[in-house]
Design an enzyme around this catalytic site. Sequence first.
Site, PDB file in Angstrom:
ATOM      1  N   LYS A   5      39.757  78.823  60.731  1.00 19.51           N
ATOM      2  CA  LYS A   5      40.098  79.433  62.015  1.00 19.51           C
ATOM      3  C   LYS A   5      39.777  80.932  61.947  1.00 19.51           C
ATOM      4  CE  LYS A   5      43.665  82.162  61.238  1.00 19.51           C
ATOM      5  NZ  LYS A   5      43.915  83.462  61.672  1.00 19.51           N
ATOM      6  N   HIS A  58      45.913  76.622  58.944  1.00 19.14           N
ATOM      7  CA  HIS A  58      46.656  76.366  57.707  1.00 19.14           C
ATOM      8  C   HIS A  58      48.171  76.274  57.926  1.00 19.14           C
ATOM      9  CE1 HIS A  58      46.681  80.815  57.522  1.00 19.14           C
ATOM     10  NE2 HIS A  58      47.878  80.628  57.006  1.00 19.14           N
ATOM     11  N   LYS A  65      51.864  73.724  56.172  1.00 18.38           N
ATOM     12  CA  LYS A  65      53.113  74.234  55.585  1.00 18.38           C
ATOM     13  C   LYS A  65      54.210  73.189  55.707  1.00 18.38           C
ATOM     14  CE  LYS A  65      52.362  79.162  56.498  1.00 18.38           C
ATOM     15  NZ  LYS A  65      52.595  79.793  55.207  1.00 18.38           N
ATOM     16  N   GLU A  82      54.595  90.636  60.590  1.00 14.79           N
ATOM     17  CA  GLU A  82      53.953  90.917  59.301  1.00 14.79           C
ATOM     18  C   GLU A  82      54.262  92.350  58.906  1.00 14.79           C
ATOM     19  OE1 GLU A  82      49.926  89.085  58.500  1.00 14.79           O
ATOM     20  OE2 GLU A  82      49.940  89.191  60.677  1.00 14.79           O
ATOM     21  N   HIS A  84      47.914  79.737  65.276  1.00 17.88           N
ATOM     22  CA  HIS A  84      49.211  79.447  64.640  1.00 17.88           C
ATOM     23  C   HIS A  84      50.363  79.349  65.660  1.00 17.88           C
ATOM     24  CE1 HIS A  84      47.048  80.270  61.071  1.00 17.88           C
ATOM     25  NE2 HIS A  84      47.283  81.552  60.965  1.00 17.88           N
TER      26      HIS A  84
HETATM   27  N1  LIG Z   1      41.313  85.943  53.986  1.00 16.47           N
HETATM   28  C1  LIG Z   1      42.317  85.183  54.330  1.00 16.47           C
HETATM   29  O1  LIG Z   1      43.397  85.179  53.708  1.00 16.47           O
HETATM   30  C2  LIG Z   1      42.179  84.262  55.504  1.00 16.47           C
HETATM   31  C3  LIG Z   1      43.303  83.526  55.915  1.00 16.47           C
HETATM   32  C4  LIG Z   1      43.162  82.634  56.977  1.00 16.47           C
HETATM   33  C5  LIG Z   1      41.940  82.492  57.597  1.00 16.47           C
HETATM   34  N2  LIG Z   1      40.863  83.231  57.196  1.00 16.47           N
HETATM   35  C6  LIG Z   1      39.586  83.027  57.889  1.00 16.47           C
HETATM   36  O2  LIG Z   1      38.599  82.639  56.954  1.00 16.47           O
HETATM   37  C7  LIG Z   1      37.327  83.139  57.316  1.00 16.47           C
HETATM   38  C8  LIG Z   1      36.757  83.918  56.152  1.00 16.47           C
HETATM   39  O3  LIG Z   1      37.625  85.007  55.907  1.00 16.47           O
HETATM   40  P1  LIG Z   1      37.464  85.967  54.637  1.00 16.47           P
HETATM   41  O4  LIG Z   1      38.640  86.862  54.680  1.00 16.47           O
HETATM   42  O5  LIG Z   1      37.206  85.196  53.406  1.00 16.47           O
HETATM   43  O6  LIG Z   1      36.151  86.782  55.020  1.00 16.47           O
HETATM   44  P2  LIG Z   1      35.217  87.608  54.027  1.00 16.47           P
HETATM   45  O7  LIG Z   1      35.982  88.110  52.877  1.00 16.47           O
HETATM   46  O8  LIG Z   1      34.482  88.579  54.896  1.00 16.47           O
HETATM   47  O9  LIG Z   1      34.190  86.520  53.481  1.00 16.47           O
HETATM   48  C9  LIG Z   1      33.118  86.037  54.252  1.00 16.47           C
HETATM   49  C10 LIG Z   1      32.202  85.217  53.386  1.00 16.47           C
HETATM   50  O10 LIG Z   1      31.075  84.828  54.167  1.00 16.47           O
HETATM   51  C11 LIG Z   1      29.876  85.144  53.460  1.00 16.47           C
HETATM   52  N3  LIG Z   1      28.762  85.442  54.356  1.00 16.47           N
HETATM   53  C12 LIG Z   1      28.792  86.220  55.449  1.00 16.47           C
HETATM   54  N4  LIG Z   1      27.569  86.227  56.020  1.00 16.47           N
HETATM   55  C13 LIG Z   1      26.775  85.436  55.252  1.00 16.47           C
HETATM   56  C14 LIG Z   1      25.423  85.016  55.329  1.00 16.47           C
HETATM   57  N5  LIG Z   1      24.600  85.421  56.308  1.00 16.47           N
HETATM   58  N6  LIG Z   1      24.952  84.174  54.394  1.00 16.47           N
HETATM   59  C15 LIG Z   1      25.768  83.752  53.393  1.00 16.47           C
HETATM   60  N7  LIG Z   1      27.042  84.126  53.254  1.00 16.47           N
HETATM   61  C16 LIG Z   1      27.541  84.947  54.184  1.00 16.47           C
HETATM   62  C17 LIG Z   1      30.242  86.339  52.627  1.00 16.47           C
HETATM   63  O11 LIG Z   1      29.330  86.399  51.569  1.00 16.47           O
HETATM   64  P3  LIG Z   1      28.642  87.741  51.059  1.00 16.47           P
HETATM   65  O12 LIG Z   1      29.715  88.785  51.113  1.00 16.47           O
HETATM   66  O13 LIG Z   1      28.234  87.406  49.670  1.00 16.47           O
HETATM   67  O14 LIG Z   1      27.554  88.034  51.979  1.00 16.47           O
HETATM   68  C18 LIG Z   1      31.655  85.975  52.171  1.00 16.47           C
HETATM   69  O15 LIG Z   1      31.589  85.129  51.074  1.00 16.47           O
HETATM   70  C19 LIG Z   1      37.552  84.004  58.558  1.00 16.47           C
HETATM   71  O16 LIG Z   1      37.249  83.250  59.706  1.00 16.47           O
HETATM   72  C20 LIG Z   1      39.039  84.291  58.523  1.00 16.47           C
HETATM   73  O17 LIG Z   1      39.588  84.466  59.788  1.00 16.47           O
HETATM   74  C21 LIG Z   1      40.969  84.100  56.170  1.00 16.47           C
END
Ligand SMILES: NC(=O)c1ccc[n+]([C@@H]2O[C@H](COP(=O)([O-])OP(=O)(O)OC[C@H]3O[C@@H](n4cnc5c(N)ncnc54)[C@H](OP(=O)(O)O)[C@@H]3O)[C@@H](O)[C@H]2O)c1
Length: 458
Positions: free
Chosen positions: A144, A174, A178, A212, A236
């Site tokens: 999401k 997620h 829970k 938060e 959520h």
């Molecule tokens: N972080 C959390 O705790 C959390 C919790 C709930 C939901 N989410 C959701 O999960 C999703 C991801 O969040 P995140 O926090 O993990 O984001 P993030 O840290 O920015 O990670 C994004 C990922 O996508 C990859 N990526 C982006 N563009 C790309 C491309 N053109 N080709 C290949 N890889 C690419 C990045 O790889 P590179 O950096 O190597 O390019 C990185 O591995 C989002 O939608 C967010 O809302 C996150």
Amino acid sequence: MDEVTFVILGATGDLTARKIIPAIYHLVERKKIQNFVIVGAARKKKKISTILNASKKFVKKGKDSVWNKLEKHASYVQLDFYNEDHYQNLQDELHRLEHKFKLPGKRIFYLATLSNHFETITHNLKKYDDKKHTKSWPRVVYEKPFGHDLKSAKVLNRHISRLFHQDHIYRIDHYLGKESVENISIVRFTNRVLEPIWNAKHIESVQIIMNESIGIEGRGSFYDKYGAIKDVVQNHMLQLLALVAMEPPKRLFGKYMQDAKVAILKRTYVESVLLGQYNGYTREPGVKKGSKTETFATLKLSLHTKRWKGVPFFFKTGKFLKSKETRIDVKFKEVKCLMLNNCPTDTNFLTIRIQPNEGITLDVHSKVPGEKSKITTVPLDFSQQSVTAPETPEAYETLLGDVIEGNQSTFVRHDEIEASWKITDAIRKGKVYHYRRGSNGPLQLQKWSKRHKIQWRA
Ligand SMILES: NC(=O)c1ccc[n+]([C@@H]2O[C@H](COP(=O)([O-])OP(=O)(O)OC[C@H]3O[C@@H](n4cnc5c(N)ncnc54)[C@H](OP(=O)(O)O)[C@@H]3O)[C@@H](O)[C@H]2O)c1
């Protein structure tokens, strides 16, 4: 459980480190999967050991033996979502590892990245779908937020459903993994003492709070495009509302639950909204100068059904607030006072605590010992910890287990997503008020709450 191939697209990201790898770690540690491989993919040049190491701090008391096993069964492919040749490299690597570990090719593709990449990734996954594995079932998991508004969610839903069967599509929220959230419908529908009074005749209002105490934690470029409404209200908070407010489903699983949730979401409307932004937000890395993105939102919603006629539902959420807390407070109507004096000054509340201290409390009135007619409020308290083992799985572990088992009950169906976006798209955003970090939100909240006769419980 099964033999499975995990493919994480977005393996260098925060979600992978924080949630996905720890969830797989626990599935392996608890021997819930017999045999597996993990293939991570993203743009950066990385080693799989670095990716696994980044997760170690998120696994309490991790065992070296399990981490070593994970490393032995894992690998990394450098891949740009937009370069089709890279998907062939991914396929080659999957083949190599599945052959090496004698796996049947039951693949879970976890799209751990922003939703604007989902269309391209799904298209390329389908194009390079491996038909040689007769036993294989590709399942595709979407993080999401799914889309950024109703229009984009519809386009995405249409696109992916042309490529993969509904049974193979898993849209994650997620919160649905829970324990305390899964428990909402169980508590509502399996207790005779609750369901008959779960309506406008007995309930005055409902508040859903998601406070938060942290900020956007370096995720400025993502958050600034979304804000609180799209980041947590659309998913959520509306899922929590749906579970609290839905009509009894025919069965407490799968399609029946999703039918009941979507029906109530289609009758839900936002009546009023107050938005805020914490001081210093526009100086966060990745945030646009002068940004008006909200980091705080409070909403009054009405549900146009017989059960909820005239019962307001309130939402409050925000970053950098005084406390960290997610809870639902159901406020019951006052009872007729039958005493000469010292009538109860408050009504009963049923509180469902999602985090911290998962559990349920019912506030009831009781006599003050030794006093003839003095009344006090006492909590009938149930703590989730009292009935669950200390090793209760985290949401992502539960959800990955559900994907492996093909259980879609804890995932969001296409029409639920669209109904939720319809609700939030209709919000007319007004002024965004500033607030102090560590406060309860903008000062204007007091006036807004008074106008809508809501006293926040947290
Ligand atoms: N972080 C959390 O705790 C959390 C919790 C709930 C939901 N989410 C959701 O999960 C999703 C991801 O969040 P995140 O926090 O993990 O984001 P993030 O840290 O920015 O990670 C994004 C990922 O996508 C990859 N990526 C982006 N563009 C790309 C491309 N053109 N080709 C290949 N890889 C690419 C990045 O790889 P590179 O950096 O190597 O390019 C990185 O591995 C989002 O939608 C967010 O809302 C996150």
